[in-house]
Design a protein around this motif. Structure first.
Motif, PDB file in Angstrom:
ATOM      1  N   ASP A 147       0.832  -1.194   0.000  1.00  0.00           N
ATOM      2  CA  ASP A 147       0.000   0.000   0.000  1.00  0.00           C
ATOM      3  C   ASP A 147       0.875   1.255   0.000  1.00  0.00           C
ATOM      4  O   ASP A 147       1.988   1.255   0.536  1.00  0.00           O
ATOM      5  CB  ASP A 147      -0.887   0.038   1.249  1.00  0.00           C
ATOM      6  CG  ASP A 147      -1.820  -1.156   1.366  1.00  0.00           C
ATOM      7  OD1 ASP A 147      -2.032  -1.842   0.341  1.00  0.00           O
ATOM      8  OD2 ASP A 147      -2.327  -1.402   2.469  1.00  0.00           O
ATOM      9  N   GLY A 175      -4.916  -2.321   2.753  1.00  0.00           N
ATOM     10  CA  GLY A 175      -5.691  -1.159   2.325  1.00  0.00           C
ATOM     11  C   GLY A 175      -6.047  -0.222   3.457  1.00  0.00           C
ATOM     12  O   GLY A 175      -6.904   0.651   3.291  1.00  0.00           O
ATOM     13  N   LYS A 176      -5.381  -0.380   4.614  1.00  0.00           N
ATOM     14  CA  LYS A 176      -5.689   0.455   5.769  1.00  0.00           C
ATOM     15  C   LYS A 176      -4.415   1.048   6.371  1.00  0.00           C
ATOM     16  O   LYS A 176      -3.350   0.437   6.314  1.00  0.00           O
ATOM     17  CB  LYS A 176      -6.418  -0.355   6.840  1.00  0.00           C
ATOM     18  CG  LYS A 176      -7.788  -0.862   6.412  1.00  0.00           C
ATOM     19  CD  LYS A 176      -8.423  -1.684   7.515  1.00  0.00           C
ATOM     20  CE  LYS A 176      -9.786  -2.232   7.068  1.00  0.00           C
ATOM     21  NZ  LYS A 176     -10.407  -3.063   8.134  1.00  0.00           N
ATOM     22  N   GLU A 225      -9.165   3.734   6.062  1.00  0.00           N
ATOM     23  CA  GLU A 225      -8.866   3.645   4.634  1.00  0.00           C
ATOM     24  C   GLU A 225      -8.599   5.033   4.061  1.00  0.00           C
ATOM     25  O   GLU A 225      -7.783   5.203   3.164  1.00  0.00           O
ATOM     26  CB  GLU A 225     -10.023   2.975   3.894  1.00  0.00           C
ATOM     27  CG  GLU A 225     -10.220   1.516   4.281  1.00  0.00           C
ATOM     28  CD  GLU A 225     -11.386   0.875   3.551  1.00  0.00           C
ATOM     29  OE1 GLU A 225     -11.985   1.533   2.665  1.00  0.00           O
ATOM     30  OE2 GLU A 225     -11.704  -0.288   3.864  1.00  0.00           O
ATOM     31  N   ASN A 272      -5.564   5.615   1.396  1.00  0.00           N
ATOM     32  CA  ASN A 272      -4.735   4.430   1.156  1.00  0.00           C
ATOM     33  C   ASN A 272      -4.943   3.937  -0.269  1.00  0.00           C
ATOM     34  O   ASN A 272      -6.077   3.710  -0.699  1.00  0.00           O
ATOM     35  CB  ASN A 272      -5.113   3.322   2.146  1.00  0.00           C
ATOM     36  CG  ASN A 272      -4.206   2.108   2.032  1.00  0.00           C
ATOM     37  OD1 ASN A 272      -4.228   1.385   1.046  1.00  0.00           O
ATOM     38  ND2 ASN A 272      -3.427   1.857   3.067  1.00  0.00           N
ATOM     39  N   LYS A 283      -4.336   0.878  -2.239  1.00  0.00           N
ATOM     40  CA  LYS A 283      -4.033  -0.510  -1.888  1.00  0.00           C
ATOM     41  C   LYS A 283      -3.194  -1.203  -2.960  1.00  0.00           C
ATOM     42  O   LYS A 283      -3.543  -1.232  -4.127  1.00  0.00           O
ATOM     43  CB  LYS A 283      -5.344  -1.285  -1.674  1.00  0.00           C
ATOM     44  CG  LYS A 283      -5.152  -2.693  -1.139  1.00  0.00           C
ATOM     45  CD  LYS A 283      -6.476  -3.364  -0.838  1.00  0.00           C
ATOM     46  CE  LYS A 283      -6.290  -4.755  -0.262  1.00  0.00           C
ATOM     47  NZ  LYS A 283      -7.569  -5.418   0.053  1.00  0.00           N
TER      48      LYS A 283
END
Length: 297
Positions: free
Chosen positions: A123, A220-221, A259, A288, A290
């Motif tokens: 990410d 994704g975080k 996110e 983010n 990803k």
């Protein structure tokens, strides 16, 4: 034959990249790469070099320097829409990103791991419309450490230089009035620190997120941490205790996984992105992206 562009910051860290250059190049040559070496000449130079690497026929862009050098390479690659893979040979003072990804800090070993390694998707953070970061965007206490500690001091004292700057920062705690929104919920207050990160080590290791299950570089975080302004010595003690023991359940911390997050400030703040100065507007978004970066490790 594969082509690698090797970007070197000749003044990073304790000048490790200079002494290790022969071993790095030898490692790539023995693995079948044709090596082109470029030393950075100015701030932003690595962005330009990385942005053009794929269209100039390179199969891999590799950088040797600190987190700031990698930051520029990532901005060049992501900002240009390139899909080229990136290799990182840490040669800075603390190398937070390398520590988080368990990349060897011995340049020759890191180069060997790149030529024998696998591609991993990571990410990346989008800061506003046209800036990117690999592991942290932050403001406030500790964030000035990376660029205010003089380079010659960092070269001579390493991690101690960061700690000296951090101690000076704590002696004059400053707060910032900020509101931010996550998943439709708004938070606001006066904060001495704010960070949106994807790393187990922040600000040269002053803040740690090493506890199992907190950080994932591919989920994704990001981890959002906001530290409130202490009103008395008891609250200051809660902050110090939380940072020391990685326990952020105190009311002085707002800690969550996000996110994306929208920030509003009364005026533009000085942020740092991977230890480099970042520019923000009074209202902007951190998001983010990803698995947009391919890194070999």
């Amino acid at each position: 034959m594969k082509n690698v562009l090797l970007i070197i910051n000749p003044v990073a860290g304790r000048l490790k990249a200079r002494g290790a250059l022969f071993d790095i190049v030898k490692t790539f040559c023995e693995a079948g790469y044709k090596v082109t070496t470029q030393t950075t000449q100015r701030q932003g130079h690595a962005i330009e070099l990385a942005a053009n690497a794929e269209k100039e026929g390179y199969d891999l862009v590799c950088c040797s320097g600190g987190d700031g050098t990698l930051h520029e390479v990532i901005n060049g690659v992501i900002g240009s829409g390139s899909n080229i893979a990136v290799g990182y040979i840490p040669a800075g003072t603390t190398n937070d990103f390398a520590e988080a990804l368990e990349i060897s800090k011995v340049p020759a070993h890191a180069a060997l791991n790149i030529v024998n390694g696998k591609k991993v998707k990571l990410d990346v953070g989008a800061f506003g419309d046209d800036q990117y970061f690999s592991y942290i965007a932050s403001f406030g206490a500790f964030t000035n450490i990376a660029y205010e500690a003089p380079q010659d001091l960092k070269n001579r004292l390493g991690y101690l230089a960061y700690m000296l700057e951090g101690a000076k920062d704590l002696a004059e705690i400053k707060s910032y009035k900020i509101s931010y929104t996550v998943n439709g919920q708004e938070y606001s207050g006066k904060y001495i620190f704010g960070g949106v990160s994807n790393s187990t080590s922040v600000a040269g290791g002053i803040i740690k997120l090493n506890k199992k299950g907190i950080v994932d570089f591919q989920d994704g975080k990001f981890e959002l941490m906001m530290i409130k302004k202490p009103n008395d010595l008891l609250e200051l003690g809660e902050i110090i205790n939380g940072i020391t023991f990685q326990d952020y359940r105190s009311k002085m911390f707002e800690f969550m996984q996000v996110e994306e997050v929208d920030f509003k400030t009364s005026k533009s703040l000085m942020w740092t992105l991977d230890g480099e100065r970042g520019v923000s507007n009074p209202e902007f978004k951190i998001k983010n992206l990803k698995k947009v970066l391919t890194i070999i490790k």
